[in-house]
Scaffold this active site. Structure first.
Site, PDB file in Angstrom:
ATOM      1  N   ASP A  98       2.670   3.278   8.863  1.00  0.00           N
ATOM      2  CA  ASP A  98       2.204   2.992   7.498  1.00  0.00           C
ATOM      3  C   ASP A  98       3.512   3.421   6.651  1.00  0.00           C
ATOM      4  O   ASP A  98       4.009   4.514   6.796  1.00  0.00           O
ATOM      5  CB  ASP A  98       1.002   3.783   7.187  1.00  0.00           C
ATOM      6  CG  ASP A  98      -0.018   2.551   6.327  1.00  0.00           C
ATOM      7  OD1 ASP A  98       0.509   1.998   5.514  1.00  0.00           O
ATOM      8  OD2 ASP A  98      -1.049   2.529   6.888  1.00  0.00           O
ATOM      9  N   ASP A 199       2.428  -0.702   2.771  1.00  0.00           N
ATOM     10  CA  ASP A 199       1.318  -0.302   1.703  1.00  0.00           C
ATOM     11  C   ASP A 199       1.731  -0.947   0.369  1.00  0.00           C
ATOM     12  O   ASP A 199       2.781  -0.606  -0.181  1.00  0.00           O
ATOM     13  CB  ASP A 199       0.883   1.096   1.603  1.00  0.00           C
ATOM     14  CG  ASP A 199      -0.362   1.376   0.674  1.00  0.00           C
ATOM     15  OD1 ASP A 199      -1.237   1.047   1.116  1.00  0.00           O
ATOM     16  OD2 ASP A 199       0.050   1.936  -0.445  1.00  0.00           O
ATOM     17  N   GLU A 256       1.112  -5.502   3.005  1.00  0.00           N
ATOM     18  CA  GLU A 256      -0.225  -5.405   2.034  1.00  0.00           C
ATOM     19  C   GLU A 256       0.241  -6.166   0.721  1.00  0.00           C
ATOM     20  O   GLU A 256       0.929  -5.241   0.225  1.00  0.00           O
ATOM     21  CB  GLU A 256      -0.911  -3.968   2.070  1.00  0.00           C
ATOM     22  CG  GLU A 256      -2.127  -4.327   1.339  1.00  0.00           C
ATOM     23  CD  GLU A 256      -2.556  -2.816   0.885  1.00  0.00           C
ATOM     24  OE1 GLU A 256      -4.006  -2.522   0.870  1.00  0.00           O
ATOM     25  OE2 GLU A 256      -1.748  -1.818   0.649  1.00  0.00           O
ATOM     26  N   HIS A 329      -9.453   0.109   6.622  1.00  0.00           N
ATOM     27  CA  HIS A 329      -9.812   1.491   5.954  1.00  0.00           C
ATOM     28  C   HIS A 329     -10.218   1.371   4.328  1.00  0.00           C
ATOM     29  O   HIS A 329     -10.845   2.359   3.857  1.00  0.00           O
ATOM     30  CB  HIS A 329      -8.592   2.378   6.246  1.00  0.00           C
ATOM     31  CG  HIS A 329      -7.437   2.066   5.487  1.00  0.00           C
ATOM     32  ND1 HIS A 329      -6.792   1.000   5.734  1.00  0.00           N
ATOM     33  CD2 HIS A 329      -6.790   2.764   4.299  1.00  0.00           C
ATOM     34  CE1 HIS A 329      -5.685   0.868   4.812  1.00  0.00           C
ATOM     35  NE2 HIS A 329      -5.800   1.601   4.096  1.00  0.00           N
ATOM     36  N   ASP A 330      -9.873   0.388   3.700  1.00  0.00           N
ATOM     37  CA  ASP A 330     -10.024   0.045   2.526  1.00  0.00           C
ATOM     38  C   ASP A 330     -11.202  -0.955   2.297  1.00  0.00           C
ATOM     39  O   ASP A 330     -11.778  -1.126   0.915  1.00  0.00           O
ATOM     40  CB  ASP A 330      -9.023  -0.377   1.678  1.00  0.00           C
ATOM     41  CG  ASP A 330      -7.970   0.663   1.437  1.00  0.00           C
ATOM     42  OD1 ASP A 330      -8.227   1.669   1.157  1.00  0.00           O
ATOM     43  OD2 ASP A 330      -6.561   0.025   1.316  1.00  0.00           O
TER      44      ASP A 330
END
Length: 560
Positions: A98, A199, A256, A329-330
């Site tokens: 990440d 991210d 993302e 995860h979100d």
């Protein structure tokens, strides 16, 4: 389109805090992940996306990084991480790290220096502004509630934080900062990683002047997002990142990108532009949100889902590439959100997996999805850990006096902690995740839903995923075939075809808990066909009509 390993791969996301704890402190760690690599290899995935394991004070569970070149103590040591990479590569698994570079932690030494004085060499690594008329520099709101600005009395200025006030935004206008980031990326690439998940990477370019967001109706919530998403220099920054950090390595990148549309995604993922390989877009996970945003619940219409996926499938057909996901995860658990996590949990989980894995793009599996893990309903807000959830609850209930029961219902449906409860390995205490007290409670249904049970049952969701992944490796039509939708107006079933030369897949998906009928189009009748995969025991082949049981999925392989 060119062949690339990442187009043919299936990616598995690990959220390390909740995956496997090796030392009994209640927190998942890197040695824990190493102990479960054979499980992932047996599942058949090719790539592991590891959520952040860098040094962090954990304000946002590791997405607030205080040292990009060190491992968080909770997770282990750099030696542990290096062993993880070796053990993955020994098994033919690739590792994606990440990359969180829109912001850092306020405990990063860059920010510690930056806030000391206005002439500090690190001052311009962040976005500082004087106040305006005794208030914040502009009216932008943080995505975690409240203002996007934090006052710092040391220099009598404000710093920008699109997320938590402990996550100050980095100033990408500063070339020195950008070079520091590219050097850090090469530090990890030289260790042998296989790419980056980036991210909120489309937030790194902000509009010049940081103007107020228009608010003609005087609404309480003004995001300002159009001024910090897909900003004016975003393509320049990504192309520079490719030149300076990525060009010499055979790696994959996924950005993302909240707020990105199909036309923008084509620019980001066009191979000739050298930006990113694929994007995570959010349109399909916003379809069950009302005008008040994520927490404003509304029912999902299947036609909206079909229209959205069709738009992206056809939009990136010749230029770019899709990321395929329904949870991470979100996001809440997909079987709870898009299926039926009670009576038809197994059937609907398999149906949703079929839907995703037969589309064009790279499928992402979020840990626990492959055993049908579900959303959780904790008794009290005190049991929740996620900063976004807690900030929202405080704002709505404590500041605005909203009904706590109504707010909790939104949390049960949409809260990020739904995805963050510990992985359910077996039916022993705490689901086999830890011998200690878990950092967040385990979902109480671990005795019925766990990996041990799933691996031992040949009809489980887990073994169904193994078959889907195997078919992807054996059938080029799944990777490269053209997508076409049938019966687009039907609110109950989703039907599409994939076509590559003389091969065609017919994918039938019942999104309801009742029987549904599908009339096979005349041009497909009489063709030689066989069932490639289905989630019920079913007879071979189709005729003029197919009757679909609740949440049934059938994929026919047709020879033209």
């Amino acid at each position: 389109m060119k062949k690339h390993w990442w187009k043919e791969s299936v990616i598995y996301q690990i959220y390390p805090r909740s995956f496997m704890d090796s030392n009994g402190d209640g927190i998942g760690d890197i040695p824990g992940i190493i102990s479960k690599l054979d499980y992932l290899k047996d599942l058949g995935v090719d790539v592991i996306w590891l959520s952040p394991v860098y040094k962090s004070p954990n304000d946002d569970n590791g997405y607030d990084i205080s040292d990009y070149r060190e491992i968080m103590d909770d997770f282990g040591t750099m030696e542990d991480w290096e062993l993880l990479l070796k053990e993955m590569h020994d098994r033919g698994l690739k590792l994606i790290m990440d990359l969180v570079v829109n912001h850092s932690s306020d405990e990063h030494h860059w920010f510690v220096e930056s806030r000391k004085s206005k002439d500090n060499p690190y001052r311009d690594y962040y976005i500082w502004r004087p106040g305006k008329d005794g208030k914040e520099p502009n009216n932008w709101k943080s995505t975690f509630s409240g203002s996007a600005w934090q006052y710092d009395e040391n220099t009598d200025e404000y710093f920008l934080h699109i997320f938590s006030k402990k996550q100050p935004d980095l100033n990408w206008e500063n070339p020195k900062l950008r070079q520091e980031i590219y050097d850090m990326m090469k530090f990890w690439l030289d260790k042998g990683i296989d790419g980056f998940r980036m991210d909120v990477i489309n937030f790194i370019s902000k509009v010049d002047g940081l103007p107020d967001a228009p608010n003609p109706d005087g609404k309480k919530y003004v995001s300002g997002s159009k001024y910090f998403m897909n900003g004016p220099k975003i393509h320049d920054f990504l192309q520079e990142m490719h030149r300076e950090a990525l060009a010499d390595y055979n790696v994959m990148t996924v950005g993302e990108m909240p707020g990105v549309n199909v036309e923008q995604a084509k620019l980001y993922t066009d191979e000739s532009r050298n930006e990113v390989n694929m994007v995570f877009q959010f349109e399909h996970v916003d379809l069950d949100s009302g005008p008040g945003g994520k927490w404003d619940l509304k029912p999902l219409r299947l036609t909206d889902l079909k229209n959205n996926f069709t738009k992206w499938q056809t939009g990136l057909e010749d230029i770019g590439w899709n990321s395929l996901y329904l949870n991470n995860h979100d996001q809440p658990r997909m079987v709870s959100r898009f299926g039926d996590d009670q009576q038809y949990r197994v059937e609907s989980a398999k149906m949703l997996a079929t839907f995703l894995h037969m589309l064009k793009g790279t499928p992402y599996i979020y840990q626990g999805e492959e055993i049908g893990m579900t959303n959780v309903r904790f008794d009290s807000i005190a049991d929740y850990k996620d900063i976004e959830t807690l900030n929202m609850y405080n704002e709505k209930v404590k500041q605005n006096g909203e009904d706590p029961k109504k707010v909790m219902e939104s949390i049960y449906v949409k809260g990020r902690d739904n995805a963050r409860t510990p992985f359910q390995w077996d039916d022993t205490e705490n689901g086999g995740f830890t011998t200690g007290t878990p950092w967040i409670q385990v979902n109480p249904n671990y005795k019925e839903i766990n990996a041990k049970q799933a691996v031992e049952d040949e009809n489980s969701i887990y073994h169904y995923y193994r078959k889907l992944i195997q078919h992807r490796k054996e059938q080029p039509v799944i990777v490269d075939g053209r997508y076409d939708i049938l019966v687009p107006e039907d609110e109950n079933i989703y039907v599409y075809t994939r076509t590559l030369e003389s091969q065609k897949l017919l994918v039938l998906l019942n999104f309801t808990n009742e029987e549904q009928a599908f009339e096979v189009p005349l041009n497909l009748q009489g063709k030689k066909n066989e069932i490639l995969i289905s989630n019920y025991k079913t007879s071979e082949g189709y005729g003029s009509q197919v009757s679909l049981r609740p949440y049934e999925a059938i994929v026919y392989l047709i020879e033209e």
